[in-house]
Design an enzyme around this catalytic site. Structure first.
Site, PDB file in Angstrom:
ATOM      1  N   SER A   1       0.836  -1.196   0.000  1.00  0.00           N
ATOM      2  CA  SER A   1       0.000   0.000   0.000  1.00  0.00           C
ATOM      3  C   SER A   1       0.869   1.243   0.000  1.00  0.00           C
ATOM      4  O   SER A   1       1.998   1.232   0.512  1.00  0.00           O
ATOM      5  CB  SER A   1      -0.853  -0.028   1.270  1.00  0.00           C
ATOM      6  N   TYR A  26      -1.757  -0.671  11.014  1.00  0.00           N
ATOM      7  CA  TYR A  26      -2.033  -1.254   9.687  1.00  0.00           C
ATOM      8  C   TYR A  26      -0.826  -1.039   8.772  1.00  0.00           C
ATOM      9  O   TYR A  26      -0.315  -1.970   8.147  1.00  0.00           O
ATOM     10  CB  TYR A  26      -3.285  -0.621   9.066  1.00  0.00           C
ATOM     11  N   LYS A  56       2.049  -3.695   6.852  1.00  0.00           N
ATOM     12  CA  LYS A  56       2.439  -3.717   5.430  1.00  0.00           C
ATOM     13  C   LYS A  56       3.951  -3.555   5.279  1.00  0.00           C
ATOM     14  O   LYS A  56       4.592  -4.253   4.491  1.00  0.00           O
ATOM     15  CB  LYS A  56       1.708  -2.617   4.653  1.00  0.00           C
TER      16      LYS A  56
END
Ligand code: NAD
Ligand code: UD1
Length: 337
Positions: free
Chosen positions: A125, A149, A153
């Site tokens: 991302s 989050y 990643k």
């Protein structure tokens, strides 16, 4: 015929990529625990392709079932979408996010390794660029995380870089998505968020369909031409096509590759509202609200690397994104229910 395991294939991006893969001659097996998706999305896919898609309801944390899955199938590659993605929830429940995303991915990698499957496309991302100082963002720019989050990643990217470095038989593509929106033009599959959407486009379509009253625009005092935040929105079908290019590259070339997948164009929140009105004829009532904590003013991609090395670039416009999001939402006001 190459056989691909798609983890998270019942979800938003996974379902669109599964369709694209099948339409381009790949055999696809979907694995998903349905924690953030519904089996109906696969029924819709089967309707679109006019055939069956093998599906396994398996959790990344259930290693035994994954071992069995890899015994039953001879996979040529894995596209790994499965993961939790809600930023706010990750701040509330960091252990759940690390466990699901990082431990889950480690399990998958171990099972892949033991089965001799070493081709992987990973859903990363733009969040790995942290709070970016300037756009357009290039793949070799500084990386950081600003929430759990994002940390999952970035951690997974680091694990995959280490893995490739340790053993070059691992061919890996890290795809950094910018802001995926839109839906398949059929309106059969699309984004179906739980509860009140956090992201802009599903919020806008739910205002348009009458489920929400008005859009809150978070901040009109950013240093941008109209004061609202700028992002790089990408049509999910263009994004899905990017996965096919990344996969084809892994089948022909050794290495670990990293690509931004975006349009390279920044659009403000107001640009999006206006494009939606132009595409659908529907007015979106809005008010300005305070900035949302953690939001960057401007974030868009430099996409020249993907264009040069993968021969991929987006074809769909902001108008297409709005039209297709609306087509999906208006045909399915309650998503897959
Ligand atoms: P999504 O929630 O629609 O799809 C993810 C799928 O993974 C869901 O179907 C969910 O049920 C499944 N899943 C989650 N945890 C699992 C587990 N432990 N075992 C098995 N299945 C599990 O999300 P999406 O928008 O399609 O995103 C796909 C991937 O792309 C995610 O990894 C996400 O972090 C990443 N990504 C998404 C965006 C975005 O804006 N949508 C942006 C950048 C990156
Ligand atoms: C968010 C996540 C990001 C994640 C990405 C894709 C945050 C802080 N960031 O990015 O980590 O990778 O989703 O899932 O959650 N906006 C409004 N009103 C709304 C919703 C959004 O004005 O109701 C604005 C935002 O302030 C932003 C733009 O719209 O300027 C896009 O927001 P959103 O769709 O949530 O995506 P990101 O914030 O880019």
């Amino acid at each position: 015929m190459k056989q691909i395991l798609v983890t998270g294939g019942a979800g938003f991006i996974g379902s669109h990529t599964t369709l694209e893969l099948i339409q381009n001659g790949f055999k696809v097996v979907v694995m998903d625990n349905l924690s953030n998706s519904k089996i109906e999305s696969l029924d819709r896919l089967e309707k679109l392709i006019g055939g069956k898609i093998p599906f396994y309801q398996i959790d990344l944390l259930d290693k035994e079932s994954m071992i069995q899955l890899f015994k039953n199938h001879d996979f040529d590659a894995v596209i790994h979408f499965a993961g939790l993605k809600a930023v706010g929830e990750s701040v509330q429940k960091p252990l759940y996010y690390y466990q699901n995303n990082v431990t889950g991915t480690l399990n998958l990698l171990e099972v892949m390794n033991n089965s001799g499957v070493n081709n992987l496309v990973f859903s990363s991302s733009a969040t790995v660029y942290g709070d970016p100082e300037e756009s357009p963002l290039k793949e070799d720019g500084p990386l950081s995380s600003v929430n759990p989050y994002g940390a999952t990643k970035l951690t997974i990217e680091n694990i995959l870089r280490d893995l490739h470095y340790s053993d070059s038989k691992w061919r890996i593509s890290l795809l950094r998505y910018f802001n995926p929106v839109g839906a398949h033009e059929s309106g059969e599959i699309g984004e179906d968020p739980n509860g009140i959407p956090n992201n802009l486009m599903p919020y806008v379509t739910q205002v348009a369909v009458g489920k929400l009253q008005k859009l809150n625009i978070y901040g009109n005092d950013y240093e941008t031409p109209d004061g609202t935040g700028i992002r790089d929105y990408i049509h999910v079908v263009d994004l899905a096509k990017g996965h096919l290019k990344a996969l084809e590259q892994l089948f022909s070339e050794e290495g670990l590759f990293t690509y931004n997948l975006g349009t390279g164009q920044g659009s403000s929140v107001l640009d999006m509202v206006h494009a939606f009105q132009e595409a659908t004829g529907i007015n979106i009532p809005y008010t300005f609200a305070p900035r949302r904590p953690g939001d960057a003013a401007i974030c868009y991609a430099d996409v020249s690397k993907a264009e040069r090395e993968l021969g991929w670039k987006t074809e769909r416009t902001l108008i297409d994104m709005c039209r297709d999001s609306w087509n999906w939402q208006s045909k399915n006001p309650n998503g897959f229910e």
